[in-house]
Design an enzyme around this catalytic site. Sequence first.
Site, mmCIF file in Angstrom:
data_model
loop_
_atom_site.group_PDB
_atom_site.id
_atom_site.type_symbol
_atom_site.label_atom_id
_atom_site.label_comp_id
_atom_site.label_asym_id
_atom_site.label_seq_id
_atom_site.Cartn_x
_atom_site.Cartn_y
_atom_site.Cartn_z
ATOM 1 N N ALA A 235 0.827 -1.206 0.000
ATOM 2 C CA ALA A 235 0.000 0.000 0.000
ATOM 3 C C ALA A 235 0.862 1.257 0.000
ATOM 4 O O ALA A 235 2.012 1.245 0.432
ATOM 5 C CB ALA A 235 -0.918 -0.005 1.219
ATOM 6 N N GLY B 52 0.439 -5.501 0.566
ATOM 7 C CA GLY B 52 -0.547 -5.598 -0.504
ATOM 8 C C GLY B 52 0.024 -6.155 -1.786
ATOM 9 O O GLY B 52 -0.695 -6.744 -2.596
ATOM 10 N N GLU C 186 -0.217 -9.808 -1.320
ATOM 11 C CA GLU C 186 -1.636 -10.170 -1.399
ATOM 12 C C GLU C 186 -2.116 -10.167 -2.852
ATOM 13 O O GLU C 186 -2.915 -11.019 -3.262
ATOM 14 C CB GLU C 186 -2.459 -9.205 -0.548
ATOM 15 N N GLU D 26 2.564 -5.722 7.599
ATOM 16 C CA GLU D 26 1.586 -4.752 8.106
ATOM 17 C C GLU D 26 1.570 -4.646 9.627
ATOM 18 O O GLU D 26 1.309 -3.578 10.181
ATOM 19 C CB GLU D 26 0.173 -5.125 7.612
#
Length: 715
Positions: A61, A100, A103, A123
């Site tokens: 992110a 992310g 992911e 995270e």
Amino acid sequence: MAALTLVSGSVGLITLQNPPVNALSAAVRQGIVDTVQKALSNPQVKAVVICGQNGVFCAGADIKEFSKPMSGPHVVPMIDAIEVANKPVVAAIEGSALGGGLELALGCHYRISQSKAQLGLPEVLLGLLPAAGGTQRLPRLIGVPAALDLITTGRYVTAAEALKLGMVDQVTDKNTVEAAIKFALSVVGQSLESRRISTLPCPCPADMDALFERVMQRVKQSARGAMAPVACVQAVQAAATLPYAQGIQRERELMDTLFTSGQARALQYCFFSQRVVSRWSMPNGARWDNSKPKHVSKVAVIGLGTMGRGITVALALAGLSVVAVETQQQQMMAGQSAVSGMLARAAQKRGVPSVKHQVHYSVELEAVADVELVIEAVFEDLGLKKQIFKRLSSVCKTDTLLCSNTSALDIDELASQTHRPELVVGMHFFAPAHLMKLLEVVYGPRSAPQAVATVMKLGKRIGKVSVAVGNCRGFVSNRMLKLYAEQAVFLVEEGASPEMVDHTLEKFGFPMGLFRMSDLSGLDVGWKVRKAEGLVEPGQMSRVRQGRRYCPLGDLLCEQGRFGQKTGRGWYLYEPAGSREARPDPWLQSFLEEYRARQGLVPRRIDSQEVLERCLYSLINEGFNILQEGIAAGPEDIDMIYVFGFSFPRHRGGPMFYASQVGLSRVLQRLEHYQQQHPDVPYLQPSSLLRRLVSSGSPPIQKWKEVMRTPHSAL
């Protein structure tokens, strides 16, 4: 942004374009949605490969967007759309796939990794959890125990470990994108049912309930009050016990709680503060950006005691050539053996063959004649250090940087012994020097900006978080710590027990309370410092020294040979001999009762709130004084010193950030309260900068520098 090109006739290559790390900004997410849709609707495209620009897949992110209203496509449906695609989608992982980014790769049907790539879900280190399906897909792919390890710690794995765990399908030393394209073509037409991770059952061990109970206990103990690791366990437990749709909803609920928490703000503040402190500044306006550091390849370390050994190892592990000097032959032999052992253990821990490091040993100071930088690391004696600097000034080349690993002594006084004071800089390492992340870089009034820049760069090269500070007694770290420690001893004098004080500080989030830490370091260390300051009066129990309150308890313990762990007795008892387990000592309780009676002190009940306020607010207040004097450039510098040097709980952001969270007016009010109760403790007098900030409306910590720069009357 993301670009789509047709390659090899039938492969849609989607390239993420957001340098330097291709973070998933709103524009990138929109680009992914658009290009995936185009590729899937194009009949010419038989397979899709997703890669990143400039040799980096995606680092997750865009953290800068966290403080802004959400815009652009949401990540979860974006990844779900990739997973349900009826054409194979392959992630070509180069550089890193983090957060992310990983992911996103987990949403692809296949993953091909460059051999040097790193993968992880960090995270938790920002006070969050992987909220784009990471806590639900990863356990389904690699199993619950392995997923718990990665998600609760945030650690990165190499491509080799990722392959072993089953996170990636192939690792290559060649061009990763080309390998992914070739792989994509080879799986065209094959069923994708077993490649959609969210549809897979979560492989769970037979003792699943017991496993989660064990992990939760371990995580709570190591988290020391941090919420995110606990939430990560809860999210993975949802993956193991619920269908994917319900698990992803639980992941979102847990993330919503974390995202708005003060802990997440503190951890993200730490993340950005590490960048801020690397762009150091000096009162003359010099910055890292405009001071070109000198090249350093050969360094000398003077002294092979505990600190010198650790510094030598840190330099050698970074690939520097090191000359280690110890004038005492016996100490030299012991030091050489210790350094060799430490280097071998470091190689074993890294899983690499033990290599021959360029460490040369000598008992002659003249051996440092051709180095570019010297680090003096003898014990903390100003007279001895001055002698060494005087000799170094004659032995070394005229442009050699002369540095001291002093924890408190005057850098300018050491510089005055040399012919080139502008090349003298303090390098305050923290024990153990090869492991602790902090390096306090101390510049004196005559230190040249280039010299400071060179030391800052060297610190970064050896893996340290380097923080530049001005010259004063104790610098930032020990100047503040002294008052924190003194308040803890005062509290014991007034009626608290060492165990109660330590328990309170550990519950706050410190890995070790003040008294356990003192026993570990050795009570005699502080005793020597107090002797040098003229504060110790053998056999005397006076509670006033140099016109202010003083507690002689530490001195009295040292006079009885109670130096802490190394003697088996200090503030605690360590039995059997060599034990590291701190146990309450009945002798100490009797000793304290007798001491208080002789002093006419009536012990009173002290609660945990008073312990925290007196210890932490005295620390914070001195931080404000340091900012006011310009010893530290900003609150971030102080906070990073305490997070990385003294393990101040990261989820509280550091002492200055913690003050901003508590409320500056609250800190001011309580300091005034304790100053009235203890008028013989001058440092409880609230800092004038703290008063100015409160009178300015207690601005957020990012605005403090504006108040600091505002001229004010000494009245």
